[in-house]
Design an enzyme around this catalytic site. Structure first.
Site, PDB file in Angstrom:
ATOM      1  N   ALA A  50       0.648  -1.248  -0.134  1.00 23.48           N
ATOM      2  CA  ALA A  50       0.109  -0.045   0.009  1.00 23.48           C
ATOM      3  C   ALA A  50       0.952   0.951  -0.360  1.00 23.48           C
ATOM      4  CB  ALA A  50      -0.740   0.129   1.233  1.00 23.48           C
ATOM      5  N   ILE A  76      -3.500  -3.788   7.654  1.00 21.94           N
ATOM      6  CA  ILE A  76      -4.038  -4.368   8.609  1.00 21.94           C
ATOM      7  C   ILE A  76      -2.937  -4.184  10.093  1.00 21.94           C
ATOM      8  CG2 ILE A  76      -4.440  -6.522   9.931  1.00 21.94           C
ATOM      9  CD1 ILE A  76      -5.445  -7.918   7.714  1.00 21.94           C
ATOM     10  N   THR A  80       2.124  -2.151  16.080  1.00 23.28           N
ATOM     11  CA  THR A  80       3.489  -1.160  16.644  1.00 23.28           C
ATOM     12  C   THR A  80       2.705   0.069  15.542  1.00 23.28           C
ATOM     13  OG1 THR A  80       4.406  -1.778  14.036  1.00 23.28           O
ATOM     14  CG2 THR A  80       5.443  -3.194  15.715  1.00 23.28           C
ATOM     15  N   HIS A  82       3.197   0.999  12.888  1.00 23.62           N
ATOM     16  CA  HIS A  82       3.428   0.772  11.186  1.00 23.62           C
ATOM     17  C   HIS A  82       2.098   0.930  10.200  1.00 23.62           C
ATOM     18  CE1 HIS A  82       4.620  -1.837   7.501  1.00 23.62           C
ATOM     19  NE2 HIS A  82       5.684  -0.753   7.651  1.00 23.62           N
ATOM     20  N   ARG A 121     -15.194  -7.334   4.815  1.00 25.47           N
ATOM     21  CA  ARG A 121     -15.049  -6.545   3.360  1.00 25.47           C
ATOM     22  C   ARG A 121     -14.956  -6.585   1.696  1.00 25.47           C
ATOM     23  NH1 ARG A 121     -14.384  -4.740   7.965  1.00 25.47           N
ATOM     24  NH2 ARG A 121     -15.505  -2.717   9.270  1.00 25.47           N
TER      25      ARG A 121
END
Length: 151
Positions: A50, A76, A80, A82, A121
């Site tokens: 992404a 997802i 952390t 991130h 989703r």
């Protein structure tokens, strides 16, 4: 959709979380085909994740090969920070591309707390967000045709 038969739609897909992104891709492709876009006008490109979507979308938009781009990814949440960096960069970057590209650029990045939410989703038999992302691109194409930018 007016432009369905002549539009060239770029489906830009992040490989990271591929179980989800491939389902989103399947949903997007199925919706485009159902709206009358021939398979040879649906162009699929891949990036690692992404984070890479904005720079690739910018290049694709500038190439002149696409009438619209759907950027597909999935981030997802983990333990952390991130998630925040990747999701934020994808969102901000794709937003910048969308504002400057001159063609529709759809944000098709799921940002979920866990894999189960992401799969729900992406499910083409359920929420089918991939199909919704493709439909958004077609709606924007029609809007852009109706309201061209002057100058």
């Amino acid at each position: 959709m007016k432009r369905a038969r002549s539009a060239r739609i770029g489906l830009l897909v992040a490989r990271f979380n591929s179980l989800v992104t491939e389902q989103l891709l399947d949903g997007a492709r199925a919706r485009l085909l159902a709206e009358g876009i021939p398979a040879n006008r649906i162009l699929v490109e891949y990036v690692p994740g992404a984070w890479d979507l904005p720079q690739a979308a910018r290049r694709m938009a500038g190439s002149g090969r696409y009438d619209a781009i759907v950027a597909i990814g999935c981030v997802i949440r983990g333990e952390t920070a991130h998630f925040d960096y990747v999701a934020g960069h994808a969102s901000d970057g794709l937003g910048q591309v969308a504002l400057s590209a001159g063609i529709p650029v759809v944000f098709g990045v799921l940002t979920t707390d866990n894999g189960q939410q992401a799969m729900a989703r992406a499910d083409t038999g359920g929420a089918d967000k991939g199909g919704e992302f493709a439909e958004a691109a077609l709606m924007l194409l029609d809007l852009f045709d109706t309201h061209p930018v002057n100058g």
